[in-house]
Motif scaffolding. Structure first.
Motif, PDB file in Angstrom:
ATOM      1  N   PRO A  35      66.113  73.175  83.201  1.00  0.00           N
ATOM      2  CA  PRO A  35      65.393  72.148  82.450  1.00  0.00           C
ATOM      3  C   PRO A  35      65.527  70.790  83.146  1.00  0.00           C
ATOM      4  O   PRO A  35      66.583  70.478  83.699  1.00  0.00           O
ATOM      5  N   ASP A  36      64.473  70.041  83.119  1.00  0.00           N
ATOM      6  CA  ASP A  36      64.438  68.732  83.768  1.00  0.00           C
ATOM      7  C   ASP A  36      65.061  67.703  82.826  1.00  0.00           C
ATOM      8  O   ASP A  36      64.363  66.987  82.118  1.00  0.00           O
ATOM      9  N   LEU A  37      66.385  67.657  82.820  1.00  0.00           N
ATOM     10  CA  LEU A  37      67.112  66.772  81.901  1.00  0.00           C
ATOM     11  C   LEU A  37      67.728  65.617  82.685  1.00  0.00           C
ATOM     12  O   LEU A  37      68.268  65.824  83.768  1.00  0.00           O
ATOM     13  N   PRO A  38      67.679  64.401  82.157  1.00  0.00           N
ATOM     14  CA  PRO A  38      68.430  63.301  82.777  1.00  0.00           C
ATOM     15  C   PRO A  38      69.927  63.609  82.765  1.00  0.00           C
ATOM     16  O   PRO A  38      70.371  64.546  82.092  1.00  0.00           O
ATOM     17  N   CYS A  39      70.711  62.828  83.515  1.00  0.00           N
ATOM     18  CA  CYS A  39      72.161  63.018  83.534  1.00  0.00           C
ATOM     19  C   CYS A  39      72.722  62.965  82.114  1.00  0.00           C
ATOM     20  O   CYS A  39      72.253  62.166  81.289  1.00  0.00           O
ATOM     21  N   ASP A  62      75.262  61.554  81.006  1.00  0.00           N
ATOM     22  CA  ASP A  62      75.752  60.215  80.662  1.00  0.00           C
ATOM     23  C   ASP A  62      74.645  59.333  80.095  1.00  0.00           C
ATOM     24  O   ASP A  62      74.916  58.370  79.371  1.00  0.00           O
ATOM     25  N   GLU A  63      73.399  59.644  80.439  1.00  0.00           N
ATOM     26  CA  GLU A  63      72.281  58.821  79.965  1.00  0.00           C
ATOM     27  C   GLU A  63      71.731  59.308  78.629  1.00  0.00           C
ATOM     28  O   GLU A  63      70.809  58.711  78.091  1.00  0.00           O
ATOM     29  N   LEU A  64      72.295  60.411  78.132  1.00  0.00           N
ATOM     30  CA  LEU A  64      71.715  61.033  76.935  1.00  0.00           C
ATOM     31  C   LEU A  64      72.593  60.820  75.708  1.00  0.00           C
ATOM     32  O   LEU A  64      73.708  60.305  75.796  1.00  0.00           O
ATOM     33  N   MET A  65      72.082  61.263  74.569  1.00  0.00           N
ATOM     34  CA  MET A  65      72.795  61.035  73.317  1.00  0.00           C
ATOM     35  C   MET A  65      73.500  62.297  72.837  1.00  0.00           C
ATOM     36  O   MET A  65      73.106  63.423  73.139  1.00  0.00           O
ATOM     37  N   ARG A  97      74.524  67.121  74.721  1.00  0.00           N
ATOM     38  CA  ARG A  97      73.770  65.904  75.075  1.00  0.00           C
ATOM     39  C   ARG A  97      72.290  66.252  75.068  1.00  0.00           C
ATOM     40  O   ARG A  97      71.879  67.258  75.651  1.00  0.00           O
ATOM     41  N   VAL A  98      71.521  65.427  74.364  1.00  0.00           N
ATOM     42  CA  VAL A  98      70.087  65.688  74.211  1.00  0.00           C
ATOM     43  C   VAL A  98      69.288  64.416  74.469  1.00  0.00           C
ATOM     44  O   VAL A  98      69.822  63.305  74.374  1.00  0.00           O
ATOM     45  N   VAL A  99      68.000  64.606  74.789  1.00  0.00           N
ATOM     46  CA  VAL A  99      67.123  63.467  75.031  1.00  0.00           C
ATOM     47  C   VAL A  99      66.802  62.774  73.712  1.00  0.00           C
ATOM     48  O   VAL A  99      66.802  61.553  73.615  1.00  0.00           O
ATOM     49  N   GLN A 100      66.517  63.577  72.696  1.00  0.00           N
ATOM     50  CA  GLN A 100      66.308  62.990  71.379  1.00  0.00           C
ATOM     51  C   GLN A 100      66.906  63.907  70.321  1.00  0.00           C
ATOM     52  O   GLN A 100      67.017  65.116  70.534  1.00  0.00           O
ATOM     53  N   PRO A 101      67.326  63.333  69.212  1.00  0.00           N
ATOM     54  CA  PRO A 101      68.017  64.148  68.209  1.00  0.00           C
ATOM     55  C   PRO A 101      67.106  65.224  67.643  1.00  0.00           C
ATOM     56  O   PRO A 101      65.889  65.019  67.551  1.00  0.00           O
ATOM     57  N   PRO A 102      67.660  66.366  67.265  1.00  0.00           N
ATOM     58  CA  PRO A 102      66.841  67.426  66.684  1.00  0.00           C
ATOM     59  C   PRO A 102      66.126  66.938  65.422  1.00  0.00           C
ATOM     60  O   PRO A 102      66.696  66.187  64.630  1.00  0.00           O
ATOM     61  N   GLY A 103      64.877  67.385  65.269  1.00  0.00           N
ATOM     62  CA  GLY A 103      64.112  66.964  64.110  1.00  0.00           C
ATOM     63  C   GLY A 103      64.740  67.404  62.800  1.00  0.00           C
ATOM     64  O   GLY A 103      64.791  66.633  61.832  1.00  0.00           O
ATOM     65  N   PRO A 158      82.127  74.006  87.821  1.00  0.00           N
ATOM     66  CA  PRO A 158      82.659  73.129  86.766  1.00  0.00           C
ATOM     67  C   PRO A 158      81.596  72.127  86.314  1.00  0.00           C
ATOM     68  O   PRO A 158      80.671  71.821  87.063  1.00  0.00           O
ATOM     69  N   GLY A 159      81.763  71.628  85.108  1.00  0.00           N
ATOM     70  CA  GLY A 159      80.870  70.573  84.614  1.00  0.00           C
ATOM     71  C   GLY A 159      79.982  71.039  83.472  1.00  0.00           C
ATOM     72  O   GLY A 159      80.176  72.104  82.895  1.00  0.00           O
ATOM     73  N   TRP A 160      79.010  70.197  83.155  1.00  0.00           N
ATOM     74  CA  TRP A 160      78.088  70.477  82.070  1.00  0.00           C
ATOM     75  C   TRP A 160      77.205  71.684  82.383  1.00  0.00           C
ATOM     76  O   TRP A 160      76.912  71.967  83.549  1.00  0.00           O
TER      77      TRP A 160
END
Lengths: 268, 268
Positions: free
Chosen positions: A129-133, A135-138, A158-164, A227-229
């Motif tokens: 998925p084309d997700l920003p880093c 650290d930049e997400l919520m 971490r998500v781009v926008q909160p679930p509806g 390792p990592g996300w």
């Protein structure tokens, strides 16, 4: 990554197996992996079964595992009966049956191999998925109280926008992409993926539905994660008479596909 | 559709079970379902296992089945050992182990239900492949000799254009859509879908690969199929170290999704 090296992490403490016979181990299921049902997450139970099978497998890497969830589990002691189906030159397959009291709650069949020997062709026709880093997400659960849903404390998202659905406005689209990791810093490995693949909320909640119950979950393990996300893509396409599939593809922080899971679930 | 009503069809003759004990049935596997490996198609073996489980299930409709292919089968007698995992109010789950000689070749776990009771929500976010009527399409195997591949005589296909690999020009795209039905006029039902979901050639042949071997196959059965042709969509997206998934979605002639299968296979 040995069990010993991870002894400080909750996942490893709560999937620790105690030998109780030639084909029997016991485990103390804890209440730290509960879903909204007040019961342990199915993926947590499945991870216990896969770990038990791995300990007696000739090969270390789980390659494919299928779990049937026969009855809800509960925090407390459980017994896992183990059986070898086949020990081959390149793979081994075994079966684990988890009981609480006299009731079987879970049956897992899994095949193991050595992924270092998987030297065949590699080709990916789908990218992560084309997700920003991250650290930049919520964090979708920041400031949200989910009483009793202890599994939400075990995993960070971490998500781009909160679930509806969390805002009372289901999006109508039962698919989602997000980053995920253990909250206590444990790195992902093949043994933890059966849990992680089932750790997110069901995508059907974006259709205004309550969380569904998993009947069966199959996971293919493809590569040992870096390792990592982890980047995840979850999709449901077909709801039929209350039953639905949920597909989950997982990539590691290096962009390598590490797992694909599919479950059949039923709405409450 | 009872077994008796279908007694004139090869699928029913070649999956006929003979009781041999309280938890044991036998079957005569025939050479009419062989793949290019010279061995019986895995889906044929799986269909035998699911049929054996259905005969002692409280519920008639297979809902989800997972098969592990432990060793290649061979035409000839096989024994199927049956065990009930759980008999519940709404579902029942059982396990079948198929042996030839002293060797276990297949292990299937399956859950059954009554789909007439599945009255929950229905919503499809993916539609059936946009295929012209079968009568307007071509038979990809017309005029092609596949010596020993007897399974190709059991199933008819209709495609918009012939597969690239069959003309020596693999398309590079491991996905395909086509119509499918039994060649002898047997109508599809839930019991035959584990076979049909595995009956087509592997999509990886469009990547220039030889047919792969199925390690595990899980199928979700969603609706009882209407009579007539089945519309199929097969897709592989990830080849990793020689392993790949193959997803197969199947719709009936009325446009209803009836099954989804996913297998993990390995290139030769």
């Amino acid at each position: 990554m040995s069990a010993l090296a991870n002894a400080q992490y909750l996942f490893d403490q709560d999937t620790r197996l105690v030998p109780a016979g030639p084909d029997l181990v016991t485990v103390q299921l804890t209440d730290r992996w509960n879903t909204a049902s007040g019961r342990p997450n199915g993926g947590y139970l499945m991870a216990v079964g896969v770990r038990a099978l791995q300990q007696r497998s000739r090969f270390r890497d789980p390659l494919v595992a299928s779990a049937f969830f026969l009855r809800p589990g509960a925090p407390g002691p459980a017994r896992v009966q183990l059986e070898t189906a086949r020990n081959g030159r390149r793979t081994s397959t075994g079966e684990a049956r988890m009981h609480q009291g006299a009731k079987e709650i879970l049956r897992v069949v899994a095949t193991f191999a050595d992924l270092d020997q998987a030297d065949g062709r590699t080709l990916s026709l789908a990218t992560m998925p084309d997700l920003p880093c991250p650290d930049e997400l919520m964090d979708p659960l920041a400031g949200i109280a989910l009483p009793g849903v202890t599994v939400a404390d075990r995993v960070e998202y971490r998500v781009v926008q909160p679930p509806g659905w969390l805002r009372g406005r289901p999006s109508g689209d039962p698919s989602m992409t997000f980053w995920m990791r253990f909250a206590d810093g444990r790195e992902p490995d093949l043994l933890s993926l059966p849990f992680l693949a089932d750790a997110a909320y069901p995508a059907v909640m974006e259709l205004g539905e309550l969380p569904s119950a998993t009947m069966e979950l199959t996971i293919h393990l493809r590569n040992r994660p870096a390792p990592g996300w982890l980047a995840c893509q979850i999709t449901t396409r077909h709801l039929t008479g209350g039953f639905h599939e949920e597909d989950c593809d997982i990539w590691d922080s290096q962009g390598t596909l590490i797992a694909q899971s599919r479950q059949l679930a039923i709405l409450p």
